[in-house]
Design a protein around this motif. Sequence first.
Motif, PDB file in Angstrom:
ATOM      1  N   TRP A 259       0.861  -1.159  -0.099  1.00 33.70           N
ATOM      2  CA  TRP A 259      -0.003   0.088   0.187  1.00 33.70           C
ATOM      3  C   TRP A 259       0.774   1.307  -0.052  1.00 33.70           C
ATOM      4  O   TRP A 259       0.720   2.182  -0.779  1.00 33.70           O
ATOM      5  CB  TRP A 259      -1.062  -0.057   1.321  1.00 33.70           C
ATOM      6  N   TYR A 260       1.873   1.385   0.794  1.00 29.34           N
ATOM      7  CA  TYR A 260       2.653   2.601   0.835  1.00 29.34           C
ATOM      8  C   TYR A 260       3.447   2.528  -0.407  1.00 29.34           C
ATOM      9  O   TYR A 260       3.531   3.949  -0.751  1.00 29.34           O
ATOM     10  CB  TYR A 260       3.860   2.081   1.932  1.00 29.34           C
ATOM     11  N   HIS A 261       3.948   1.579  -0.911  1.00 29.94           N
ATOM     12  CA  HIS A 261       4.457   1.936  -2.346  1.00 29.94           C
ATOM     13  C   HIS A 261       3.666   1.863  -3.469  1.00 29.94           C
ATOM     14  O   HIS A 261       3.984   2.075  -4.635  1.00 29.94           O
ATOM     15  CB  HIS A 261       5.699   0.745  -2.696  1.00 29.94           C
ATOM     16  N   LYS A 262       2.319   2.182  -3.168  1.00 33.38           N
ATOM     17  CA  LYS A 262       1.269   2.178  -4.186  1.00 33.38           C
ATOM     18  C   LYS A 262       1.143   0.981  -5.115  1.00 33.38           C
ATOM     19  O   LYS A 262       0.866   1.224  -6.361  1.00 33.38           O
ATOM     20  CB  LYS A 262       1.454   3.352  -5.137  1.00 33.38           C
ATOM     21  N   LYS A 263       1.593  -0.031  -4.922  1.00 32.11           N
ATOM     22  CA  LYS A 263       1.378  -1.385  -5.368  1.00 32.11           C
ATOM     23  C   LYS A 263      -0.185  -2.241  -5.074  1.00 32.11           C
ATOM     24  O   LYS A 263      -0.148  -3.010  -5.773  1.00 32.11           O
ATOM     25  CB  LYS A 263       2.483  -2.429  -5.277  1.00 32.11           C
ATOM     26  N   ALA A 264      -0.697  -1.685  -4.111  1.00 32.97           N
ATOM     27  CA  ALA A 264      -1.862  -2.296  -3.693  1.00 32.97           C
ATOM     28  C   ALA A 264      -2.871  -1.491  -2.941  1.00 32.97           C
ATOM     29  O   ALA A 264      -2.125  -0.363  -2.361  1.00 32.97           O
ATOM     30  CB  ALA A 264      -1.605  -3.591  -2.786  1.00 32.97           C
ATOM     31  N   GLY A 265      -3.935  -1.659  -2.977  1.00 34.26           N
ATOM     32  CA  GLY A 265      -4.809  -0.731  -1.949  1.00 34.26           C
ATOM     33  C   GLY A 265      -5.034   0.748  -2.186  1.00 34.26           C
ATOM     34  O   GLY A 265      -5.346   1.239  -1.293  1.00 34.26           O
ATOM     35  N   GLN A 266      -4.939   1.184  -3.439  1.00 35.76           N
ATOM     36  CA  GLN A 266      -4.917   2.554  -3.646  1.00 35.76           C
ATOM     37  C   GLN A 266      -6.254   2.916  -3.748  1.00 35.76           C
ATOM     38  O   GLN A 266      -7.239   2.161  -4.030  1.00 35.76           O
ATOM     39  CB  GLN A 266      -4.368   2.765  -5.108  1.00 35.76           C
ATOM     40  N   GLY A 267      -6.624   4.089  -3.433  1.00 33.45           N
ATOM     41  CA  GLY A 267      -8.025   4.654  -2.837  1.00 33.45           C
ATOM     42  C   GLY A 267      -8.654   4.215  -1.553  1.00 33.45           C
ATOM     43  O   GLY A 267      -9.721   4.647  -1.504  1.00 33.45           O
ATOM     44  N   LEU A 270      -5.479   3.308   4.748  1.00 36.41           N
ATOM     45  CA  LEU A 270      -4.669   2.022   5.012  1.00 36.41           C
ATOM     46  C   LEU A 270      -5.133   0.968   6.171  1.00 36.41           C
ATOM     47  O   LEU A 270      -5.289  -0.031   6.113  1.00 36.41           O
ATOM     48  CB  LEU A 270      -3.229   2.563   5.646  1.00 36.41           C
ATOM     49  N   GLU A 271      -5.777   1.758   7.174  1.00 33.53           N
ATOM     50  CA  GLU A 271      -6.364   0.886   8.215  1.00 33.53           C
ATOM     51  C   GLU A 271      -7.571   0.046   7.833  1.00 33.53           C
ATOM     52  O   GLU A 271      -7.372  -1.082   8.176  1.00 33.53           O
ATOM     53  CB  GLU A 271      -6.555   1.766   9.522  1.00 33.53           C
ATOM     54  N   ASP A 272      -8.379   0.552   6.806  1.00 35.37           N
ATOM     55  CA  ASP A 272      -9.370   0.021   6.215  1.00 35.37           C
ATOM     56  C   ASP A 272      -8.927  -1.352   5.458  1.00 35.37           C
ATOM     57  O   ASP A 272      -9.285  -2.325   5.463  1.00 35.37           O
ATOM     58  CB  ASP A 272     -10.049   0.787   5.508  1.00 35.37           C
ATOM     59  N   PHE A 273      -7.725  -0.884   4.565  1.00 35.69           N
ATOM     60  CA  PHE A 273      -7.088  -2.042   3.930  1.00 35.69           C
ATOM     61  C   PHE A 273      -6.636  -3.202   4.639  1.00 35.69           C
ATOM     62  O   PHE A 273      -6.731  -4.139   4.374  1.00 35.69           O
ATOM     63  CB  PHE A 273      -6.333  -1.237   2.924  1.00 35.69           C
ATOM     64  N   LEU A 274      -6.056  -2.950   5.708  1.00 41.81           N
ATOM     65  CA  LEU A 274      -5.413  -3.740   6.527  1.00 41.81           C
ATOM     66  C   LEU A 274      -6.436  -4.470   7.130  1.00 41.81           C
ATOM     67  O   LEU A 274      -6.259  -5.999   7.598  1.00 41.81           O
ATOM     68  CB  LEU A 274      -4.385  -3.143   7.698  1.00 41.81           C
ATOM     69  N   GLU A 275      -7.666  -4.123   7.760  1.00 40.26           N
ATOM     70  CA  GLU A 275      -8.468  -4.677   8.432  1.00 40.26           C
ATOM     71  C   GLU A 275      -9.287  -5.815   7.234  1.00 40.26           C
ATOM     72  O   GLU A 275      -9.556  -6.875   7.660  1.00 40.26           O
ATOM     73  CB  GLU A 275      -9.624  -3.767   9.048  1.00 40.26           C
TER      74      GLU A 275
END
Length: 502
Positions: A259-267, A270-275
Amino acid sequence: MKKLVLVLVIVCHLSMAAQTKEEKSNPKPIPVPKSFVTNHKGVFGGKTISYKATAKETFLKSEKGDSVATIWSVAYTQDGITHSAQRPVTFVFNGGPGSASVWLHMGLFGPKIVKIDSDAKKDDGAAPYDLQTNEHGLLDLTDLVFIDPVGTGYSRVVGKGKEKDFWGLKEDAASVAQFIRLWITENQRWFSPKYIAGESYGTTRAAAVGKALEGGGQNMALNGLILISQALDYDGSTSIHNNITSYVTYLPSMAATAWYHKKAGQGKDLEDFLEECRKFTYNVYTPALYKGNLLTHEEKNSIAEKMSYFIGLDKDYILRSDLRILMHRFQKQLLADKGLSIGRLDGRFMGDEADKLSEGPHLGDASSYQISSAYTAALNHYFASALKVDMDRPYLTSNDKIGSKWRWRTVPDGSYWEPAPVNVSRALGETMRRNTEMRVLVASGYFDLITPFFDAEYTFSRNGIVKERVTMTYYEAGHMMYVHEPDLIKLSKDIRDFLTVK
């Protein structure tokens, strides 16, 4: 002539053997312990604090009363305290095994800290470096004692002491516990609230020391542990083949880093993506790992697609990896299209390596070599200029010899013991149940790829740990989250809140 040569060889060999035996039997010299005391003033927590810095060697003694080692410590104690029983004291150390306390000293807790690039974009470069007053320091709330275990910093074996008496899980904990009791007694602080702050292996040590302090005929109860990048159960922080636990515990950290490197979870937040990743890990990925080759082709393909969604690697690569991604491979693969490898201690850091196809990073850890020069220089400069330390040997920020000689065995020689991953989490749970006032703060970095945040959650939901007295905190940085300026501020505030809970 040949006989004469043979006699000379034998005599020479016997002489060398006798010399070696003599060297082994002769104890190392016992030097006069050195001490350096200076007075300072600074603003901490909005208050002007006058304090004394005491940098010194303390002798550790054997049961026979022989001096066997010296522990180097730097203590910061507030001046003018009339009721020291109300003044907390926090003992601080790093990990390794083999690391001195330089990182927490010059990065988080010390009165002066070194500044590096907060966003992990630039190397620390060469001198001069930026040493600043720690505006977020805690000296208004607690005295601080930085401890360097034997073999690190200026601490060393002396007299009849032997390295093996200190370089081991239980041996190390016993020596640090002995030092803490000595310091508390010498400074008349038995009534003071007592805390331990450790980082990485320092959290392993903290749990072991907490247990050791309960014994020895001098039961000392701790008020709390501050565990920064916890490593209590090594199953969850050892990324190797066939360790199913590690595949589980590392996946959410891979997702955070992607997510940090914009390879996943864009938009996505972070916490929602990790949950979302947590739920997938527990409910889908973990059962799949245990099913192994019992999975159908369709099931494997579906899981690989979802893993690709979370960690940003190609689905075919994940399938070729049998749904099991080792961390060193992830470090090399995530930014392979840019020819970069990411850091292990902190996945935000990136290294440009000559070999773009190696199994893992071959230069080392970018998140280590891009900051270590600044920390080493800052500590040596600070010791000489501010604390007036003048020693006859170099300060070892790390000692590589210790790791290769470290004794992980938890039972005496001669007792049956089958090697297993280190786990002190149950000891912590038992200590918390005997000491019903002890609380624990667990600080985890989302981009820590060596002691993953999900491993902290996994560990602290088990092992008899009293969850009502555990505070979990999270940071958008790595293993040493305080190198990221916003998280230095947040972590300092979280520790401040922890120390002032009524």
